[in-house]
Design a protein around this motif. Structure first.
Motif: not given
Length: 231
Positions: A27-28, A4-6, A135-138, A35-36
């Motif tokens: 951004i956040l 997530q930090l990357s 997850k990408g579909l969501g 979903g990050y």
């Protein structure tokens, strides 16, 4: 947390020397919507501030803004966490979605409509299915509905629904079977898109209303089961 930090470090380029808490919160919010940061995640001031290259005060102000939007919660002596929704929260999210999304479709003028955004979101969903990325579909499903709202051409409506869709992502995180939760709605997105392509906004609204009712029922079912398991 490292992944997530990357991702946040990549977003650093979006900030200029005149960066503001509003930009950081944008951004956040987007990262939460993608979903990050799952519900219950503790957000470290040092780590996130370092990844974005912003001051502690700026980051705290952005946390305050997102807390006001019900995406974060501050727990005394523990820190700031991504909010864990209740069943009542989920029901209210869908109540808002029904009020706004259906009104947007109902209020469309005469066809043809500018449907590049919704069509691109459908293609995004089809790619996710081919790759088995549920997850990408969501995320693609959320993008489709965000693009639907965008048809209103209203910055205020877009701003309102950005927070609603970010909260929706928090609800999706409880799913133990994301494929079962998301896959049936890709075809429904396609049906809504086809109705709009045909200029039939009444049919599109009808399809959307049933979609949201069924989706709410499914998400609440999953939520009640998982909450019961956690208890």
């Amino acid at each position: 947390m490292a992944e997530q930090l990357s991702g946040l470090a990549d977003d650093r380029a979006l900030l200029s020397r005149t960066s503001t808490a509003e930009r950081v919160s944008d951004i956040l919010r987007s990262r939460i919507a993608e979903g990050y940061f799952p519900p219950g995640t503790r957000l470290s001031e040092d780590s996130i501030g370092g990844a974005l290259g912003v001051s502690r005060n700026t980051l705290r102000e952005s946390f305050r803004l997102l807390t006001h939007e019900r995406l974060l919660v501050h727990e005394l002596n523990r820190g700031v966490f991504v909010r864990v929704l209740t069943v009542e929260d989920v029901e209210d999210i869908y109540r808002t979605r029904r009020l706004v999304e259906c009104a947007v479709v109902r209020g469309l003028g005469a066809p043809p409509y500018a449907l590049d955004g919704p069509a691109e979101a459908v293609e995004e969903g089809l790619r996710a299915v081919r790759e088995g990325d549920w997850k990408g579909l969501g995320t693609a499903n959320i993008h489709f509905h965000r693009e639907l709202v965008g048809l209103a051409g209203s910055e205020r409506t877009d701003e309102l629904m950005r927070s609603v869709f970010a909260e929706l992502r928090l609800a999706f995180h409880v799913a133990d079977d994301p494929r079962r939760l998301h896959e049936p709605y890709l075809a429904r997105n396609q049906h809504i898109l086809r109705a709009l392509e045909a200029g039939d906004k009444a049919e599109a609204e009808k399809l959307l209303e049933v979609y949201l009712e069924d989706s709410l029922e499914r998400v609440v079912e999953v939520y009640r089961r998982r909450v019961g398991e956690d208890d």
